[in-house]
Design a protein around this motif. Sequence first.
Motif, PDB file in Angstrom:
ATOM      1  N   GLU A   1       4.743 -20.343   4.429  1.00 59.29           N
ATOM      2  CA  GLU A   1       4.560 -19.354   5.491  1.00 59.29           C
ATOM      3  C   GLU A   1       5.011 -17.954   5.070  1.00 59.29           C
ATOM      4  OE1 GLU A   1       6.238 -22.186   5.826  1.00 59.29           O
ATOM      5  OE2 GLU A   1       4.808 -23.402   6.989  1.00 59.29           O
ATOM      6  N   SER A   2       5.810 -17.867   3.997  1.00 61.58           N
ATOM      7  CA  SER A   2       6.285 -16.554   3.551  1.00 61.58           C
ATOM      8  C   SER A   2       5.186 -15.755   2.857  1.00 61.58           C
ATOM      9  CB  SER A   2       7.482 -16.715   2.609  1.00 61.58           C
ATOM     10  OG  SER A   2       7.114 -17.414   1.436  1.00 61.58           O
ATOM     11  N   VAL A   3       4.100 -16.416   2.497  1.00 61.48           N
ATOM     12  CA  VAL A   3       2.923 -15.720   1.975  1.00 61.48           C
ATOM     13  C   VAL A   3       1.965 -15.575   3.152  1.00 61.48           C
ATOM     14  CG1 VAL A   3       1.066 -15.737   0.260  1.00 61.48           C
ATOM     15  CG2 VAL A   3       3.281 -16.743  -0.304  1.00 61.48           C
ATOM     16  N   ASN A   4       1.908 -14.387   3.737  1.00 62.57           N
ATOM     17  CA  ASN A   4       1.171 -14.204   4.983  1.00 62.57           C
ATOM     18  C   ASN A   4       0.510 -12.832   5.021  1.00 62.57           C
ATOM     19  OD1 ASN A   4       3.240 -12.267   5.940  1.00 62.57           O
ATOM     20  ND2 ASN A   4       4.533 -14.090   6.137  1.00 62.57           N
TER      21      ASN A   4
ATOM     22  N   GLY B   1       1.669  -5.213   4.158  1.00 62.80           N
ATOM     23  CA  GLY B   1       2.888  -4.608   3.619  1.00 62.80           C
ATOM     24  C   GLY B   1       2.811  -4.396   2.123  1.00 62.80           C
ATOM     25  N   GLY B   2       2.287  -5.388   1.420  1.00 63.91           N
ATOM     26  CA  GLY B   2       2.139  -5.253  -0.026  1.00 63.91           C
ATOM     27  C   GLY B   2       1.184  -4.147  -0.410  1.00 63.91           C
ATOM     28  N   TRP B   3       0.102  -4.011   0.356  1.00 69.07           N
ATOM     29  CA  TRP B   3      -0.874  -2.954   0.076  1.00 69.07           C
ATOM     30  C   TRP B   3      -0.264  -1.571   0.253  1.00 69.07           C
ATOM     31  CZ3 TRP B   3      -4.206   0.095   3.604  1.00 69.07           C
ATOM     32  CH2 TRP B   3      -5.247   0.760   2.922  1.00 69.07           C
ATOM     33  N   LEU B   4       0.546  -1.382   1.305  1.00 69.22           N
ATOM     34  CA  LEU B   4       1.200  -0.086   1.511  1.00 69.22           C
ATOM     35  C   LEU B   4       2.134   0.251   0.358  1.00 69.22           C
ATOM     36  CD1 LEU B   4       2.020  -0.185   5.341  1.00 69.22           C
ATOM     37  CD2 LEU B   4       0.152   1.032   4.181  1.00 69.22           C
ATOM     38  N   LYS B   5       2.865  -0.740  -0.137  1.00 67.28           N
ATOM     39  CA  LYS B   5       3.736  -0.507  -1.294  1.00 67.28           C
ATOM     40  C   LYS B   5       2.907  -0.153  -2.525  1.00 67.28           C
ATOM     41  CE  LYS B   5       7.512  -3.543   0.181  1.00 67.28           C
ATOM     42  NZ  LYS B   5       8.268  -4.795  -0.126  1.00 67.28           N
ATOM     43  N   ASP B   6       1.794  -0.853  -2.682  1.00 66.90           N
ATOM     44  CA  ASP B   6       0.905  -0.546  -3.801  1.00 66.90           C
ATOM     45  C   ASP B   6       0.403   0.895  -3.720  1.00 66.90           C
ATOM     46  OD1 ASP B   6       1.129  -3.150  -4.736  1.00 66.90           O
ATOM     47  OD2 ASP B   6      -0.743  -3.817  -3.799  1.00 66.90           O
ATOM     48  N   LEU B   7       0.018   1.319  -2.513  1.00 66.10           N
ATOM     49  CA  LEU B   7      -0.508   2.673  -2.334  1.00 66.10           C
ATOM     50  C   LEU B   7       0.509   3.716  -2.756  1.00 66.10           C
ATOM     51  CD1 LEU B   7      -2.403   2.572   1.097  1.00 66.10           C
ATOM     52  CD2 LEU B   7      -3.370   2.533  -1.198  1.00 66.10           C
ATOM     53  N   ALA B   8       1.767   3.522  -2.346  1.00 65.81           N
ATOM     54  CA  ALA B   8       2.814   4.485  -2.688  1.00 65.81           C
ATOM     55  C   ALA B   8       3.056   4.518  -4.192  1.00 65.81           C
ATOM     56  CB  ALA B   8       4.101   4.126  -1.941  1.00 65.81           C
ATOM     57  N   ARG B   9       3.077   3.358  -4.803  1.00 62.00           N
ATOM     58  CA  ARG B   9       3.312   3.282  -6.249  1.00 62.00           C
ATOM     59  C   ARG B   9       2.157   3.929  -7.019  1.00 62.00           C
ATOM     60  NH1 ARG B   9       3.326  -1.947  -6.662  1.00 62.00           N
ATOM     61  NH2 ARG B   9       5.533  -2.240  -6.185  1.00 62.00           N
ATOM     62  N   ASP B  10       0.916   3.618  -6.599  1.00 59.55           N
ATOM     63  CA  ASP B  10      -0.250   4.193  -7.267  1.00 59.55           C
ATOM     64  C   ASP B  10      -0.311   5.705  -7.077  1.00 59.55           C
ATOM     65  OD1 ASP B  10      -1.323   1.830  -8.361  1.00 59.55           O
ATOM     66  OD2 ASP B  10      -2.264   1.305  -6.459  1.00 59.55           O
ATOM     67  N   LEU B  11       0.065   6.183  -5.902  1.00 55.10           N
ATOM     68  CA  LEU B  11       0.053   7.628  -5.648  1.00 55.10           C
ATOM     69  C   LEU B  11       1.014   8.339  -6.585  1.00 55.10           C
ATOM     70  CD1 LEU B  11      -0.821  10.103  -4.037  1.00 55.10           C
ATOM     71  CD2 LEU B  11       0.954   9.533  -2.348  1.00 55.10           C
ATOM     72  N   ALA B  12       2.218   7.787  -6.727  1.00 52.40           N
ATOM     73  CA  ALA B  12       3.209   8.401  -7.616  1.00 52.40           C
ATOM     74  C   ALA B  12       2.715   8.402  -9.058  1.00 52.40           C
ATOM     75  CB  ALA B  12       4.532   7.653  -7.504  1.00 52.40           C
TER      76      ALA B  12
ATOM     77  N   ILE C   1      -9.114  -1.167  -4.946  1.00 53.33           N
ATOM     78  CA  ILE C   1      -8.808  -2.311  -5.807  1.00 53.33           C
ATOM     79  C   ILE C   1      -7.619  -3.087  -5.255  1.00 53.33           C
ATOM     80  CG2 ILE C   1      -7.974  -2.991  -8.093  1.00 53.33           C
ATOM     81  CD1 ILE C   1     -10.911  -2.253  -8.104  1.00 53.33           C
ATOM     82  N   ARG C   2      -6.567  -2.386  -4.871  1.00 53.21           N
ATOM     83  CA  ARG C   2      -5.370  -3.062  -4.365  1.00 53.21           C
ATOM     84  C   ARG C   2      -5.663  -3.847  -3.083  1.00 53.21           C
ATOM     85  NH1 ARG C   2      -2.692  -2.989  -9.026  1.00 53.21           N
ATOM     86  NH2 ARG C   2      -1.840  -0.941  -9.570  1.00 53.21           N
ATOM     87  N   TRP C   3      -6.524  -3.299  -2.238  1.00 48.88           N
ATOM     88  CA  TRP C   3      -6.877  -4.015  -1.005  1.00 48.88           C
ATOM     89  C   TRP C   3      -7.580  -5.321  -1.340  1.00 48.88           C
ATOM     90  CZ3 TRP C   3      -5.372  -4.370   3.687  1.00 48.88           C
ATOM     91  CH2 TRP C   3      -6.178  -4.946   4.669  1.00 48.88           C
ATOM     92  N   GLN C   4      -8.489  -5.289  -2.291  1.00 46.46           N
ATOM     93  CA  GLN C   4      -9.164  -6.505  -2.733  1.00 46.46           C
ATOM     94  C   GLN C   4      -8.160  -7.497  -3.327  1.00 46.46           C
ATOM     95  OE1 GLN C   4     -11.992  -6.469  -1.186  1.00 46.46           O
ATOM     96  NE2 GLN C   4     -13.421  -6.687  -2.891  1.00 46.46           N
TER      97      GLN C   4
END
Length: 294
Positions: A229-232, A239-250, A267-270
């Motif tokens: 259930e922790s993979v949701n 949440g993971g996508w938002l973190k990806d966006l911030a990292r990719d932006l930087a 790509i990250r959304w996919q």
Amino acid sequence: MHDPFVSIILRSFNEGWALRQTLPALRAQDYTNWELIVIDSGSTDGSVELIREAKPRHLICIQPHEYNPAAVLNRGMELARAEFGIFLNADATPQGGGWLRPLVGALQDRQTAAVFGRQIPRPDCRAVYALDYERCFGQARESARWAHFFSMVSSGLRKDIWAKRGFLEKMEYSEDDEYTRWCCAQGYRVVYCPDSVVMHSHNYTPEQAYKRYFGEGRALAAVWTGQPESVNWPRTVFGGWLKDLARDLAYCAGRRRLSEWPHAARIRWQQRRAKLAGFKAGWEFYRTHETIHS
């Protein structure tokens, strides 16, 4: 001291463009006591002819539909005459004559089950994937702090340890991750060799990125030790996508590649959607109907 004999095991499929660089790079190694084993998965681009010119000890040709990653890796180790099997993807080009020696040197420790080298992206690598290589293989690589990380692209195995179990052929993705996790659980070491460098990268399309991450998410379910259930969706996808966006932006901003940020977001959304879908499918397959080791 005499350099121990090693077996280089090359996997190939329609990568003639890279073989024209990779095969000469093998011949240019300062470590010369090796044999070449190639398993080609039905290339139609002239790859087989290039490989034959390199005079491998074994050239095994299979059809694309016969390709099973774990089975191919096991086949390569079975054919190897040496106690050290060194794996290299056809599209991973050794950088300089010192690629092989660090891998072989690390494998001479009897408690080291597997080793892997550094990968640097090709000049045309898109920012979203270049960042991934930086996180995995860069000077301050994040992967050193992860619970587990391994890449088969440029790597090596001790045959005596592999012979105890080998790769699980029911794993369709991440068979190398599962095998090296098993090695660590048995008390063996997995060692990173940053002085062994290859150039290797892929510019996956969104559809290809989804397929790859679905497979990796499916395989993740096989080795997952937490609650499913922790993979949701809220945590893994949004949440993971938002973190990806911030990292990719930087990353994009720091390298003056901001125009590539929208592509990275897609790509990250996919990738995030695929990871969750794959994990659910893998949990059903590996944990509900059968056990991974059956």
